[in-house]
Every structure is written in structure tokens, then in C-alpha cells.
Design a protein around this motif. Sequence first.
Motif, short mmCIF file in Angstrom:
data_model
loop_
_atom_site.label_atom_id
_atom_site.label_comp_id
_atom_site.label_asym_id
_atom_site.label_seq_id
_atom_site.Cartn_x
_atom_site.Cartn_y
_atom_site.Cartn_z
N ALA A 26 0.78 -1.06 0.15
CA ALA A 26 0.10 -0.14 0.03
C ALA A 26 0.71 1.16 0.02
O ALA A 26 0.65 1.98 -0.88
CB ALA A 26 -0.84 -0.04 1.15
N ALA A 27 1.94 1.23 0.87
CA ALA A 27 2.99 2.33 0.68
C ALA A 27 3.61 2.47 -0.34
O ALA A 27 3.84 3.55 -1.02
CB ALA A 27 4.10 2.17 1.72
N GLY A 28 3.90 1.33 -1.15
CA GLY A 28 4.29 1.26 -2.54
C GLY A 28 3.55 1.91 -3.56
O GLY A 28 4.11 2.68 -4.55
N GLY A 76 13.69 -5.64 -7.49
CA GLY A 76 13.89 -4.79 -6.30
C GLY A 76 15.34 -4.04 -6.66
O GLY A 76 15.44 -2.90 -6.37
N ALA A 77 16.27 -4.86 -7.28
CA ALA A 77 17.62 -4.34 -7.45
C ALA A 77 17.40 -3.43 -8.67
O ALA A 77 17.93 -2.04 -8.50
CB ALA A 77 18.39 -5.40 -7.87
N ALA A 105 15.05 5.42 -4.06
CA ALA A 105 16.11 5.00 -2.78
C ALA A 105 15.38 3.74 -2.29
O ALA A 105 14.30 3.21 -2.35
CB ALA A 105 16.00 6.21 -1.78
N GLY A 106 16.22 3.00 -1.30
CA GLY A 106 16.22 1.80 -0.93
C GLY A 106 14.90 1.29 -0.51
O GLY A 106 14.27 0.56 -0.88
N LYS A 110 11.83 -0.81 -2.23
CA LYS A 110 11.18 -2.07 -1.38
C LYS A 110 9.79 -2.02 -1.58
O LYS A 110 9.07 -3.03 -1.77
CB LYS A 110 11.58 -2.28 -0.18
N ASN A 111 9.01 -1.15 -1.34
CA ASN A 111 7.74 -0.83 -0.84
C ASN A 111 6.91 -0.99 -2.47
O ASN A 111 6.14 -1.61 -2.81
CB ASN A 111 7.07 0.41 -0.40
N VAL A 112 7.58 -0.23 -3.50
CA VAL A 112 7.00 -0.22 -4.94
C VAL A 112 7.32 -1.58 -5.48
O VAL A 112 6.60 -2.03 -6.22
CB VAL A 112 7.89 0.87 -5.69
N ASN A 113 8.43 -2.45 -5.02
CA ASN A 113 8.63 -3.84 -5.26
C ASN A 113 7.31 -4.50 -5.02
O ASN A 113 6.88 -5.45 -5.60
CB ASN A 113 9.99 -4.36 -4.95
#
Lengths: 221, 125
Positions: A26-28, A76-77, A105-106, A110-113
Amino acid sequence: MRMALKALLGVAALALSASPALADPAAGKKTFTAKGCGDCHYTDGPAKEKTIADQLTKKGPELWYAGSKFQKKWLGAWLEDPKPIRPMKFNSLTEKNPGDHPKLAGGDAKNVNEFLMSLVSKDVKAGVIKPKKAAKGRLIFTKKMPCTGCHQYPAKKRAKYKGGNSGPTLVGAGKRLNPDWIYAYLKTPKIFKPVKSMPVFAGILKDKDMKNVAQFVATFK
Amino acid sequence: MMKSANAILAGLTLLGLASWVQAGALAADAETTFKFYCAQCHGLGGKGDGPNVTKNFPVSPRNFTNAKEMNKLSDADIKNVVLDGGPAASKSPMMPPWGKTLTGPQVDGLVKHLRKLCKCKGKQG
């Protein structure tokens, strides 16, 4: 005393696992919108393109089935450190890919992933294709069909890769793409890409050969 | 009497205009189709110099502006190779089969577009 400490640690662990610092789809989704990713990518299926003009007005590839298409580790990468996938600029036959894709940014990555990996298509059956370096798949890819005319693929000798430039590179496809998606895309291309400059091979290649070539592409390093 | 003749004339002009506009639209469609599917290898101007043609590309895609070569092919030959790919005409498999991708009218449009590029009529019969 011991018991109490253990219980306390347990509670702390629980609290940690529920903490918002961990990846959250959801944050992503919020980040995706806030960073303007949606200006160039749509994330709600099914496919919207009906004409060549529709395809050419897109500013980036569709992402509504990203969770079925990509491997999570690769995605993710890549979101943190995007490297060109298409040798040519998107929708261009004359300009090279400028390699200027926005970076995340990291934590955002992660969230978008998580968000992108939650976008799946019911038309991709899991567990059908296992990577396999077999002669049949190789023959179709390199000799019988024109795949190498439009796609870069790993080469053994001096050059790192061979092949054409108009399609996305298939170098690294074994790490980037879900093998089951490769097969689903070959078998039912119109569900994912109704208008694309790659020929439809369904009906030209037998089902078995679509599987063979998907297995072969899935081995590309 | 006069009035209805005028109406017929106007109708005919409109019809003529409509089919002229339609022919124009079809030609524009054929060019769009060509640039989207064929130019990757044959080049935007049809000279056989698309972005896929690098030094290790195994065979040269046909240069459609070469009237001498293009005159060896009939319209039916072109259609055949476009639908079924190079091997159907004993040519390289690097020329893809487009039969499951393009519609009949799209292929007809492409044949006309290639004739425009070569400024030639091709083998007759």
C-alpha cells in the motif's frame, strides 16, 4: 525473571514484524503515484492498447501484470539501480536508449517492489516452465525463427552478446523474467500486448515448441 | 427534375470524395503499419537499414527501393513471403511470418506501400 524477559522479547519481535519500516504494497502504491511513475506506466489491467497509435503514445511499458512478469529479486535491485533493458529508446527506431530511468532509494524501492509484485495476471499458470538449455529450444531461437533478429542474447565468444536491437534485450532474461510468463506471453500475446511489433508466434509454433523456446530463453544469463 | 439531378450530382461528388478520403486514409495506415512492423529491419525508408541490421545480422533485409530486385517479385510473391515468412520463398528465416499478426487489408496495404517505395509494378501474372 527469565520468563518475563522472554515474553518481553517476544512482544518486541512481534512489534518489529508489524512495523511500517518493512516493505508494504500500500505504501508502495502511494510512492508510485507520488513519484510520478503513473505518468508513464499504467497499472490497471486489462490491456488498453487497441491501435498502433495507442501503443506509440505510451511513454513506458505497461505494468499491470508486473508481478507475473518479473522476478522479485531482479525488480527490487533494478528499481534502485535501473539499467537499460531496451537497446533503443522506448518506441523509437532511430534513437538509442538514453538510460535515464528514474531511480528509487532503498526503502521506496522495497515498497514499490511489493506493490508491483502484487499486480498479477490470472492468465499466467505457475510452475509450467523450468529453465532448460536444450537443443530444441536453441534451434528454434537461433535458427528456425527470427528471434535473434530483434533480440540481443548472450554469446559465448569474444562479444558479450549478439542479436538485434528493436526488442528488449534477452541478456539476463533468466534473472529478470518469470519463465511461466515468457510462455504465457508467447501463447496468448494479445492478453499482455495486443499491439506490438513482435510477430505473433501462437499458431505458427506448436505449443510444445513455445514451451521449448520459453525454457531456453529462461536460461539466459 | 433539375433539383434531383443536382442532388444526384452532389451525392456522387460526396461519394467520390469519401472514397478519395478513404484511399488517403488507407495509404496513411499502410505507412504506419510499415513503420511499426517492417522498419525494424527494412528501415523507415525501406532501404534495408533498420536498427536490427548490425554487422552480425546474417542476411540483408530486402532493399525495397531497388526496383530491379523488386520487379522480380509479383504482388502474390510479396504477400506469400509476408504471411508465411522467408522459408516459404526459400529465403532466410530472419524474414518473419506475419500471418498471425496482420489482417488481410493490412497486408494488401503493405504490398501497395512496397510498390510505392520501389516505384515499380513487379512481375505480372
